[in-house]
Design a protein around this motif. Structure first.
Motif, mmCIF file in Angstrom:
data_model
loop_
_atom_site.group_PDB
_atom_site.id
_atom_site.type_symbol
_atom_site.label_atom_id
_atom_site.label_comp_id
_atom_site.label_asym_id
_atom_site.label_seq_id
_atom_site.Cartn_x
_atom_site.Cartn_y
_atom_site.Cartn_z
ATOM 1 N N ALA A 195 5.348 5.136 -0.566
ATOM 2 C CA ALA A 195 4.637 3.743 0.048
ATOM 3 C C ALA A 195 3.803 4.464 1.372
ATOM 4 O O ALA A 195 3.636 6.150 1.275
ATOM 5 N N THR A 196 2.599 4.468 0.781
ATOM 6 C CA THR A 196 1.289 5.704 1.853
ATOM 7 C C THR A 196 0.908 4.130 3.043
ATOM 8 O O THR A 196 0.318 3.263 3.037
ATOM 9 N N TYR A 197 1.193 5.172 4.032
ATOM 10 C CA TYR A 197 0.479 4.136 5.485
ATOM 11 C C TYR A 197 -0.253 4.783 5.980
ATOM 12 O O TYR A 197 -0.779 5.493 5.337
ATOM 13 N N GLN A 198 -0.915 4.483 7.447
ATOM 14 C CA GLN A 198 -1.804 4.796 8.054
ATOM 15 C C GLN A 198 -2.477 6.128 7.516
ATOM 16 O O GLN A 198 -1.833 7.186 7.797
ATOM 17 N N LYS A 199 -3.443 6.838 7.637
ATOM 18 C CA LYS A 199 -4.086 7.966 7.230
ATOM 19 C C LYS A 199 -3.376 8.153 6.254
ATOM 20 O O LYS A 199 -3.652 10.128 6.016
ATOM 21 N N GLY A 200 -3.292 8.190 4.939
ATOM 22 C CA GLY A 200 -2.554 8.595 3.931
ATOM 23 C C GLY A 200 -0.429 8.606 4.471
ATOM 24 O O GLY A 200 -0.455 10.134 3.294
ATOM 25 N N ILE A 201 0.134 9.044 5.578
ATOM 26 C CA ILE A 201 0.690 9.015 5.582
ATOM 27 C C ILE A 201 2.348 8.665 4.251
ATOM 28 O O ILE A 201 2.125 7.107 3.983
ATOM 29 N N LYS A 202 2.767 9.866 3.551
ATOM 30 C CA LYS A 202 3.585 8.571 3.184
ATOM 31 C C LYS A 202 4.800 8.727 3.184
ATOM 32 O O LYS A 202 5.467 9.684 4.339
ATOM 33 N N TRP B 22 8.468 -1.396 7.057
ATOM 34 C CA TRP B 22 7.891 -1.638 6.025
ATOM 35 C C TRP B 22 6.089 -1.545 5.891
ATOM 36 O O TRP B 22 5.304 -1.616 4.873
ATOM 37 N N ASP B 23 5.763 -0.560 7.461
ATOM 38 C CA ASP B 23 4.700 -0.613 7.531
ATOM 39 C C ASP B 23 4.377 0.754 8.404
ATOM 40 O O ASP B 23 5.748 0.899 8.946
ATOM 41 N N ALA B 24 2.674 0.522 8.262
ATOM 42 C CA ALA B 24 2.517 1.310 9.932
ATOM 43 C C ALA B 24 3.147 1.231 10.628
ATOM 44 O O ALA B 24 3.410 1.949 11.806
ATOM 45 N N VAL B 25 2.870 0.008 11.646
ATOM 46 C CA VAL B 25 3.426 -0.546 12.234
ATOM 47 C C VAL B 25 5.299 -0.140 12.538
ATOM 48 O O VAL B 25 5.268 0.128 14.083
ATOM 49 N N THR B 26 5.788 -0.967 11.924
ATOM 50 C CA THR B 26 6.779 -0.884 12.281
ATOM 51 C C THR B 26 7.499 0.391 11.522
ATOM 52 O O THR B 26 9.252 0.747 12.320
#
Length: 168
Positions: free
Chosen positions: A89-96, A30-34
Protein backbone atom coordinates in the motif's frame (compact mmCIF):
# COMPACT_ATOMS: atom_id res chain seq x y z
CA UNK A 1 7.85 -6.38 7.61
CA UNK A 2 5.71 -3.38 6.84
CA UNK A 3 8.76 -1.22 6.19
CA UNK A 4 10.13 -3.69 3.62
CA UNK A 5 12.81 -5.21 5.85
CA UNK A 6 13.01 -9.03 6.12
CA UNK A 7 10.48 -10.91 8.23
CA UNK A 8 11.68 -13.51 10.75
CA UNK A 9 9.86 -16.04 12.91
CA UNK A 10 11.18 -17.39 16.20
CA UNK A 11 11.32 -21.10 16.95
CA UNK A 12 11.55 -22.53 20.46
CA UNK A 13 12.11 -26.27 20.11
CA UNK A 14 10.79 -28.46 22.88
CA UNK A 15 8.58 -31.55 22.47
CA UNK A 16 8.33 -31.97 18.67
CA UNK A 17 5.00 -33.80 18.97
CA UNK A 18 3.41 -30.78 20.69
CA UNK A 19 3.28 -27.63 18.56
CA UNK A 20 2.09 -24.08 19.24
CA UNK A 21 1.81 -21.65 16.34
CA UNK A 22 1.65 -18.36 18.24
CA UNK A 23 0.57 -15.07 16.63
CA UNK A 24 1.68 -11.82 18.25
CA UNK A 25 -0.95 -9.11 18.64
CA UNK A 26 -0.77 -5.40 17.95
CA UNK A 27 -2.70 -2.56 16.35
CA UNK A 28 -4.14 -2.95 12.89
CA UNK A 29 -3.87 -0.30 10.18
CA UNK A 30 -5.34 0.12 6.73
CA UNK A 31 -4.84 3.79 5.83
CA UNK A 32 -2.69 6.80 6.76
CA UNK A 33 -4.90 7.67 9.74
CA UNK A 34 -4.82 4.18 11.27
CA UNK A 35 -1.14 3.52 10.47
CA UNK A 36 0.21 6.72 12.01
CA UNK A 37 -0.84 8.94 14.83
CA UNK A 38 0.64 12.45 14.72
CA UNK A 39 4.38 11.98 14.31
CA UNK A 40 4.53 8.26 15.15
CA UNK A 41 3.43 4.88 13.86
CA UNK A 42 0.16 3.68 15.44
CA UNK A 43 1.05 0.04 14.79
CA UNK A 44 4.30 -1.92 14.63
CA UNK A 45 5.57 -2.04 11.03
CA UNK A 46 9.26 -2.67 11.75
CA UNK A 47 11.10 -5.94 12.45
CA UNK A 48 10.74 -7.24 16.00
CA UNK A 49 14.29 -7.13 17.40
CA UNK A 50 13.83 -9.87 20.00
CA UNK A 51 11.94 -13.12 20.49
CA UNK A 52 8.75 -13.20 22.51
CA UNK A 53 9.13 -12.64 26.24
CA UNK A 54 7.92 -15.78 28.03
CA UNK A 55 4.88 -15.14 30.20
CA UNK A 56 1.27 -16.18 30.46
CA UNK A 57 0.40 -18.66 27.71
CA UNK A 58 3.99 -18.45 26.39
CA UNK A 59 5.55 -19.17 29.78
CA UNK A 60 8.23 -21.84 30.02
CA UNK A 61 6.77 -22.98 33.34
CA UNK A 62 4.22 -25.81 33.22
CA UNK A 63 2.53 -24.38 36.32
CA UNK A 64 1.86 -21.13 34.40
CA UNK A 65 1.04 -22.48 30.95
CA UNK A 66 -0.30 -25.75 29.54
CA UNK A 67 1.86 -25.02 26.47
CA UNK A 68 5.18 -24.81 28.31
CA UNK A 69 6.43 -28.07 26.77
CA UNK A 70 5.23 -27.28 23.24
CA UNK A 71 7.58 -26.42 20.41
CA UNK A 72 6.55 -22.85 19.64
CA UNK A 73 6.64 -21.10 16.29
CA UNK A 74 6.20 -17.42 17.15
CA UNK A 75 4.95 -15.16 14.37
CA UNK A 76 5.94 -11.57 15.23
CA UNK A 77 3.55 -8.84 14.16
CA UNK A 78 5.16 -6.18 11.99
CA UNK A 79 2.85 -5.69 9.01
CA UNK A 80 -0.19 -3.88 10.49
CA UNK A 81 -2.58 -6.27 8.72
CA UNK A 82 -3.57 -8.79 11.43
CA UNK A 83 -1.29 -11.37 9.73
CA UNK A 84 -3.61 -11.43 6.69
CA UNK A 85 -2.32 -9.06 3.99
CA UNK A 86 -0.86 -9.80 0.57
CA UNK A 87 -0.29 -6.33 -0.87
CA UNK A 88 1.83 -3.20 -0.94
CA UNK A 89 0.00 0.00 0.00
CA UNK A 90 1.09 3.58 -0.61
CA UNK A 91 -0.13 6.05 1.98
CA UNK A 92 0.51 9.71 2.81
CA UNK A 93 3.43 11.38 1.05
CA UNK A 94 4.22 8.20 -0.88
CA UNK A 95 5.07 6.11 2.21
CA UNK A 96 4.82 2.43 1.32
CA UNK A 97 3.67 -0.27 3.74
CA UNK A 98 4.07 -3.94 2.93
CA UNK A 99 0.91 -5.54 4.26
CA UNK A 100 2.24 -9.06 3.68
CA UNK A 101 1.33 -10.86 6.91
CA UNK A 102 -0.52 -13.70 5.16
CA UNK A 103 2.37 -14.30 2.77
CA UNK A 104 4.87 -14.20 5.66
CA UNK A 105 2.99 -16.88 7.61
CA UNK A 106 2.42 -19.14 4.61
CA UNK A 107 6.07 -18.99 3.55
CA UNK A 108 7.38 -19.42 7.11
CA UNK A 109 5.33 -22.57 7.75
CA UNK A 110 6.34 -24.01 4.38
CA UNK A 111 10.02 -23.23 5.03
CA UNK A 112 10.05 -24.70 8.55
CA UNK A 113 8.48 -27.92 7.30
CA UNK A 114 10.70 -28.19 4.21
CA UNK A 115 13.83 -27.65 6.33
CA UNK A 116 12.72 -30.30 8.83
CA UNK A 117 12.65 -27.78 11.67
CA UNK A 118 9.09 -28.83 12.55
CA UNK A 119 7.13 -31.93 11.54
CA UNK A 120 3.43 -31.09 11.96
CA UNK A 121 2.42 -34.38 10.36
CA UNK A 122 3.91 -36.16 13.41
CA UNK A 123 2.35 -33.87 16.01
CA UNK A 124 0.03 -35.29 18.65
CA UNK A 125 -1.34 -31.79 19.28
CA UNK A 126 -1.22 -28.55 17.33
CA UNK A 127 -2.29 -25.36 19.07
CA UNK A 128 -2.83 -22.17 17.10
CA UNK A 129 -2.83 -19.23 19.50
CA UNK A 130 -2.85 -15.47 19.41
CA UNK A 131 -4.06 -12.33 21.11
CA UNK A 132 -5.59 -9.13 19.75
CA UNK A 133 -4.66 -8.87 16.05
CA UNK A 134 -2.87 -12.20 16.50
CA UNK A 135 -6.17 -13.83 17.52
CA UNK A 136 -7.61 -12.90 14.14
CA UNK A 137 -4.47 -14.17 12.43
CA UNK A 138 -4.65 -17.42 14.39
CA UNK A 139 -8.27 -17.95 13.42
CA UNK A 140 -7.68 -17.42 9.70
CA UNK A 141 -4.37 -19.34 9.59
CA UNK A 142 -6.00 -22.53 10.84
CA UNK A 143 -6.46 -23.19 7.10
CA UNK A 144 -2.76 -22.50 6.46
CA UNK A 145 -1.58 -24.97 9.10
CA UNK A 146 -4.22 -27.70 8.74
CA UNK A 147 -2.86 -29.30 5.51
CA UNK A 148 0.46 -30.01 7.26
CA UNK A 149 -1.19 -31.96 10.10
CA UNK A 150 -2.15 -35.62 10.16
CA UNK A 151 -5.78 -36.63 10.56
CA UNK A 152 -5.05 -37.86 14.09
CA UNK A 153 -3.55 -34.58 15.33
CA UNK A 154 -5.54 -32.95 18.13
CA UNK A 155 -6.24 -29.36 17.04
CA UNK A 156 -6.75 -26.48 19.49
CA UNK A 157 -7.44 -22.77 18.87
CA UNK A 158 -6.76 -20.17 21.57
CA UNK A 159 -7.92 -16.76 20.30
CA UNK A 160 -7.68 -14.15 23.04
CA UNK A 161 -9.43 -10.79 22.45
CA UNK A 162 -9.66 -10.87 18.65
CA UNK A 163 -9.72 -7.18 17.80
CA UNK A 164 -12.61 -4.75 17.73
CA UNK A 165 -11.21 -2.56 20.50
CA UNK A 166 -12.99 0.79 20.61
CA UNK A 167 -11.97 3.87 22.53
CA UNK A 168 -8.90 4.15 24.72
Amino acid sequence: CGDGLPYHVFLSQKDPTLLDFHFMGGGACWDAVTCWSPGAAATWIHPIPYPIEPGGITSNSIKDSPLANHTMVHFPYCTGDVHLGRHLATYQKGIKVFHTGRTNVERAVEYLVEQGMIAPNRARQAVVSGYSAGALGALVHLKTIDPYLSRSTDRVLIADAPGLHFGS
